[in-house]
Motif scaffolding. Structure first.
Motif, mmCIF file in Angstrom:
data_model
loop_
_atom_site.group_PDB
_atom_site.id
_atom_site.type_symbol
_atom_site.label_atom_id
_atom_site.label_comp_id
_atom_site.label_asym_id
_atom_site.label_seq_id
_atom_site.Cartn_x
_atom_site.Cartn_y
_atom_site.Cartn_z
ATOM 1 N N SER A 166 0.888 -0.876 0.036
ATOM 2 C CA SER A 166 -0.404 0.522 -0.164
ATOM 3 C C SER A 166 0.841 1.370 0.242
ATOM 4 O O SER A 166 2.002 1.661 0.745
ATOM 5 N N TYR A 213 0.826 5.202 0.726
ATOM 6 C CA TYR A 213 -0.232 6.440 0.962
ATOM 7 C C TYR A 213 0.786 7.207 0.877
ATOM 8 O O TYR A 213 -0.153 8.407 -0.409
ATOM 9 N N SER A 233 4.175 4.104 3.266
ATOM 10 C CA SER A 233 3.234 3.447 2.881
ATOM 11 C C SER A 233 1.465 2.795 4.254
ATOM 12 O O SER A 233 0.328 3.077 2.975
ATOM 13 N N SER A 234 2.300 3.793 5.124
ATOM 14 C CA SER A 234 0.809 4.498 6.066
ATOM 15 C C SER A 234 0.779 5.747 5.480
ATOM 16 O O SER A 234 1.264 6.737 5.257
ATOM 17 N N TYR A 235 -0.949 6.244 6.306
ATOM 18 C CA TYR A 235 -0.862 7.334 6.385
ATOM 19 C C TYR A 235 -0.015 8.692 7.174
ATOM 20 O O TYR A 235 0.647 8.191 8.135
#
Length: 127
Positions: free
Chosen positions: A30, A32, A100-102
């Protein structure tokens, strides 16, 4: 293994333009945000620009606003940095990095918040 591969660097005269690409490959991950950073000889790494992958929000260092444009092609897993009106002080190795993340906007320029980094591409601007 996630790989980020930058391309498009080179030698350009002051006032010229270059477009850098950052292609993401490897296992599905993922994304972000993707950021561009640069490091000139003898200087610390600095933030250039970032873009959020899903909605395309963009962020720029003040000195790059109006000259640099970040964009992405979701289908190709590739981000771009269009650089115009280049100056000799833009000479640096340019790196792309993925988060990858917020990440809140207040942290988008912090390199240590990014999970993956490319090897960099050299940009040299001659006067």
């Amino acid at each position: 293994q996630v790989q980020l591969v930058e391309s498009g660097g080179g030698l350009v005269q002051a006032g010229g333009s270059l477009t850098l690409s950052c292609a993401a490959s490897g296992r599905t991950f993922s994304k972000y945000a993707l950021g561009w950073f640069r490091q000139a000889p003898g200087k610390e790494r600095e933030f250039v620009a970032a873009i959020t992958w899903s909605d395309g929000n963009t962020y720029y260092a003040d000195s790059m606003k109006g000259r640099f444009t970040i964009s992405r092609d979701n289908a190709k897993n590739t981000a771009f940095l269009q650089m115009t009106s280049l100056k000799p002080e833009d000479t640096a190795i340019y790196y792309c990095a993925a988060r990858s993340s917020y990440l809140p906007e207040s942290s988008i320029a912090r390199g240590w918040q990014y999970d993956y980094w490319g090897q960099g591409t050299q940009v040299t601007v001659s006067s």
